[in-house]
Design a protein around this motif. Sequence first.
Motif, mmCIF file in Angstrom:
data_model
loop_
_atom_site.group_PDB
_atom_site.id
_atom_site.type_symbol
_atom_site.label_atom_id
_atom_site.label_comp_id
_atom_site.label_asym_id
_atom_site.label_seq_id
_atom_site.Cartn_x
_atom_site.Cartn_y
_atom_site.Cartn_z
ATOM 1 N N MET A 181 10.689 16.081 7.316
ATOM 2 C CA MET A 181 10.493 15.815 8.532
ATOM 3 C C MET A 181 9.710 14.636 8.922
ATOM 4 N N THR A 182 8.626 13.895 7.684
ATOM 5 C CA THR A 182 8.677 12.683 7.922
ATOM 6 C C THR A 182 9.699 11.689 8.157
ATOM 7 N N ARG A 183 11.399 12.068 6.863
ATOM 8 C CA ARG A 183 12.683 10.973 6.383
ATOM 9 C C ARG A 183 11.388 9.789 5.640
ATOM 10 N N LEU A 184 10.703 10.422 4.759
ATOM 11 C CA LEU A 184 10.570 9.505 3.692
ATOM 12 C C LEU A 184 11.532 8.864 2.437
ATOM 13 N N ALA A 185 12.938 9.781 2.145
ATOM 14 C CA ALA A 185 13.153 9.731 1.849
ATOM 15 C C ALA A 185 14.448 8.608 2.573
ATOM 16 N N SER A 232 0.162 4.654 -2.745
ATOM 17 C CA SER A 232 1.180 5.008 -2.492
ATOM 18 C C SER A 232 1.230 3.666 -1.214
ATOM 19 N N LEU A 233 -0.529 3.817 -1.246
ATOM 20 C CA LEU A 233 -1.273 3.189 -0.072
ATOM 21 C C LEU A 233 -1.063 1.681 0.184
ATOM 22 N N LEU A 234 -1.513 0.991 -1.074
ATOM 23 C CA LEU A 234 -0.816 -0.114 -1.497
ATOM 24 C C LEU A 234 0.780 -0.288 -1.338
ATOM 25 N N TRP A 235 1.334 0.504 -1.922
ATOM 26 C CA TRP A 235 2.840 -0.194 -2.096
ATOM 27 C C TRP A 235 3.063 0.192 -0.417
ATOM 28 N N VAL A 236 2.947 0.694 0.831
ATOM 29 C CA VAL A 236 3.613 1.166 1.998
ATOM 30 C C VAL A 236 3.390 -0.505 2.286
ATOM 31 N N MET A 237 1.726 -0.864 1.769
ATOM 32 C CA MET A 237 1.394 -1.766 2.822
ATOM 33 C C MET A 237 2.009 -3.465 2.245
ATOM 34 N N LEU A 238 2.885 -3.732 0.984
ATOM 35 C CA LEU A 238 2.829 -4.459 0.250
ATOM 36 C C LEU A 238 4.428 -4.273 0.814
ATOM 37 N N LYS A 240 5.513 -3.110 3.218
ATOM 38 C CA LYS A 240 6.013 -2.170 5.180
ATOM 39 C C LYS A 240 6.283 -1.306 5.036
ATOM 40 N N GLY A 241 6.223 -0.037 4.399
ATOM 41 C CA GLY A 241 6.696 1.724 4.436
ATOM 42 C C GLY A 241 5.824 2.125 5.406
ATOM 43 N N GLN A 296 3.395 8.155 3.972
ATOM 44 C CA GLN A 296 4.035 8.653 2.524
ATOM 45 C C GLN A 296 2.532 8.423 1.740
ATOM 46 N N PRO A 297 1.526 7.496 1.992
ATOM 47 C CA PRO A 297 0.495 8.379 1.786
ATOM 48 C C PRO A 297 0.003 9.505 1.956
ATOM 49 N N GLY A 298 -0.466 9.928 3.152
ATOM 50 C CA GLY A 298 -0.301 10.410 4.033
ATOM 51 C C GLY A 298 -0.049 12.669 3.129
#
Length: 277
Positions: free
Chosen positions: A48-52, A92-98, A100-101, A105-107
């Motif tokens: 649904m959130t199109r993470l891939a 995952s949160l750090l990955w997203v922050m670095l 800009k994802g 994802q972490p949610g």
Amino acid sequence: MQTELKLRILSGIVMAVVVLFATWAGGLTFQILSVAIALLVYYEWSTMTRLADVDFQANAFGWLSQIVVAGLILFDDVGLTIPVLSGFAIVSLLWVMLRKGSFWQPGGIVYAGLTGISLSAIRGDDSAGLIAMLFVFAVVWATDILAYFTGRAIGGPKLAPRISPGKTWSGAIGGAVSGVIAGVALVSSQFSLDDLRLPVLALVLSVASQSGDLFESFIKRKFGAKDSSKLIPGHGGVMDRVDGLVFACFAALLLSLMQVVFAGAQTTSTGAILLGL
């Protein structure tokens, strides 16, 4: 009777039989059910959130987190599940922050992972866990069913018109009252409990259940999805069926952990802690 309605009823009966049998059996049987629900929830969340599409590697990491947590649940290492899930969520949160994802994802890692953890922890492998799980089911199912019928019968002001236009305050209140009655009636049939703790607990879980329903409606509205998937004939997806249950289980697990930390509960059974047995 229309074909779609027949399909909905049939699949609903099958789901109820499977869930109730696994709940009665407990142990590995219920752990497998918990893991299956969690993995399907992550699949639907990520779809649904199109993470891939946002970050394929991050989504693969999300799948790894769910598989590891699922393995811990199946091998009965419950004490490690929350620390391990927390570690995956932080990475995952750090990955997203670095990179800009997407913060979805972490949610998704936390939402799906806690789904399996909370379900398996509440049921456990004892009689108290069985009653506790049935208690949660009774509260959630009574809330869901009676909120619908009460809202339809009484109507009135909308609960959250921007998120779910069909829900009303009358339905929410009727569902909460019904959830409390159903939960208290189920536990009282097995144990003699004469304090206000149980109805208050049932009310908290009912409110949590309705919040979970609204949360999933928010996600679907944000991403333009009618259903979380089409995995269940006539019902949509797994998240469509367990959204309220998931939040109620989250609340139940949190309350149990709080009792361990602040009240020094002695038993290791989450179900016994939850019901105050």
